[in-house]
Scaffold this active site. Structure first.
Site, PDB file in Angstrom:
ATOM      1  CG  ASP A  25     -44.051  18.635  27.845  1.00  0.00           C
ATOM      2  OD1 ASP A  25     -44.640  19.728  27.778  1.00  0.00           O
ATOM      3  OD2 ASP A  25     -42.847  18.505  27.563  1.00  0.00           O
ATOM      4  CG  ASN A  73     -45.336  24.696  34.167  1.00  0.00           C
ATOM      5  OD1 ASN A  73     -45.919  23.633  34.391  1.00  0.00           O
ATOM      6  ND2 ASN A  73     -44.309  24.771  33.347  1.00  0.00           N
TER       7      ASN A  73
HETATM    8  C1  FPP Z   1     -47.269  20.998  29.682  1.00  0.00           C
HETATM    9  O1  FPP Z   1     -47.450  21.242  28.307  1.00  0.00           O
HETATM   10  C2  FPP Z   1     -48.571  21.022  30.319  1.00  0.00           C
HETATM   11  C3  FPP Z   1     -48.921  21.885  31.298  1.00  0.00           C
HETATM   12  C4  FPP Z   1     -48.010  22.911  31.827  1.00  0.00           C
HETATM   13  C5  FPP Z   1     -50.283  21.887  31.829  1.00  0.00           C
HETATM   14  C6  FPP Z   1     -50.933  20.545  31.943  1.00  0.00           C
HETATM   15  C7  FPP Z   1     -52.371  20.771  32.147  1.00  0.00           C
HETATM   16  C8  FPP Z   1     -53.348  19.998  31.642  1.00  0.00           C
HETATM   17  C9  FPP Z   1     -53.131  18.723  30.940  1.00  0.00           C
HETATM   18  C10 FPP Z   1     -54.773  20.420  31.775  1.00  0.00           C
HETATM   19  C11 FPP Z   1     -55.190  20.727  33.133  1.00  0.00           C
HETATM   20  C12 FPP Z   1     -55.275  19.521  33.999  1.00  0.00           C
HETATM   21  C13 FPP Z   1     -55.774  19.632  35.210  1.00  0.00           C
HETATM   22  C14 FPP Z   1     -55.827  18.484  36.127  1.00  0.00           C
HETATM   23  C15 FPP Z   1     -56.259  20.914  35.667  1.00  0.00           C
HETATM   24  P1  FPP Z   1     -46.780  22.534  27.668  1.00  0.00           P
HETATM   25  O2  FPP Z   1     -47.751  23.633  27.718  1.00  0.00           O
HETATM   26  O3  FPP Z   1     -45.481  22.829  28.345  1.00  0.00           O
HETATM   27  O4  FPP Z   1     -46.572  22.070  26.202  1.00  0.00           O
HETATM   28  P2  FPP Z   1     -45.399  22.497  25.226  1.00  0.00           P
HETATM   29  O5  FPP Z   1     -44.153  21.853  25.741  1.00  0.00           O
HETATM   30  O6  FPP Z   1     -45.839  21.914  23.919  1.00  0.00           O
HETATM   31  O7  FPP Z   1     -45.329  23.995  25.213  1.00  0.00           O
END
Ligand code: FPP
Length: 240
Positions: A25, A73
């Site tokens: 996250d 998501n």
């Molecule tokens: C949460 O951070 C992260 C995600 C929803 C996506 C995670 C994806 C990756 C690390 C890259 C892709 C990996 C693969 C294996 C394809 P957030 O966007 O909710 O962060 P925030 O809370 O700061 O908004």
């Protein structure tokens, strides 16, 4: 009590975790802090994901699970952001196919694959088949939801004609069938919740929360987490 035994992942004090799961996250906030679009954070997050799974393998962690995209998501985020994550996923799939012959890594995908085109679904299944006898394991949770996983498992059991189920029946019907439960679940990004991740499998997992945003997460933080884990006493409901 037989029913409360964790699924395979028993570690005593002082031993390293066999299975670490990561809730990656903080990508969006990391990008925002830099005046960049959220997608930029995911691109950086994907680089960190590759480094961290490599490192966990190098230091002898047998199983790593990552939460790459939740069903929530997928349903609630803008298309542009989801497309970026799915593109990063396909890039990883391509690299994993290329590396499969030379790496001791079993790659498994957990989640609802119906969002993928048939050719991608076939490539995911082919990679799983090609790597299924490897010792180390990576589970990529993609379009994954813990409640949806349980609903799918119960429906599978009903369809098989069962009218009475055991914990072992449910475990065997999950996406993670046969995989030991996580010893520790790590969430980056300063939020302290599981967000529908591994709801069944986390029954006895240790939890670790860090303020570090996923794109800033490092190998030395993995070392710190393992050292912390080694000091924890897991009782699985037993008395001291
Ligand atoms: C949460 O951070 C992260 C995600 C929803 C996506 C995670 C994806 C990756 C690390 C890259 C892709 C990996 C693969 C294996 C394809 P957030 O966007 O909710 O962060 P925030 O809370 O700061 O908004």
């Amino acid at each position: 009590m037989e029913q409360n035994k964790p699924n395979g992942a028993e570690c005593s004090v002082g031993s390293a975790p066999r299975h670490i799961a990561f809730i990656m996250d903080g990508n969006g906030r990391w990008a925002k802090k830099r005046g960049m679009p959220r997608e930029y954070g995911h691109v950086q997050g994907a680089k960190v994901f590759r480094r961290i799974i490599e490192y966990c393998g190098d230091i002898g962690i047998e199983i790593v699970t990552v939460y790459a995209l939740s069903t929530e998501n997928y349903a609630k985020r803008p298309k542009k952001e989801i497309d970026t994550i799915l593109t990063l996923f396909e890039e990883y799939l391509t690299d994993a196919e290329r590396d499969a012959p030379s790496r001791d890594l079993r790659v498994c995908f957990i989640g609802d694959r119906s969002i993928f085109a048939p050719d991608i679904r076939e490539r995911m299944a082919a990679l799983e088949r090609a790597t299924m006898s490897r010792k180390k394991r990576l589970n990529v949770a993609i379009n994954y939801g813990g409640r949806a996983e349980l609903v799918a498992a119960f429906n599978k059991l009903i369809a098989s004609g069962k009218t009475n189920v055991t914990e072992a029946d449910i475990e065997a019907a999950l996406y993670t069938a046969g995989c030991p439960d996580p010893d520790i679940i790590v969430r980056t990004g300063a939020e302290m919740r599981l967000s529908n991740f591994l709801l069944w499998q986390s029954a006895y997992s240790e939890l670790y929360f860090t303020d570090t945003l996923w794109p800033d997460f490092t190998e030395s933080e993995v070392d710190k987490i393992i050292a912390d884990f080694k000091g924890r006493k897991r009782r699985y409901g037993a008395a001291e």
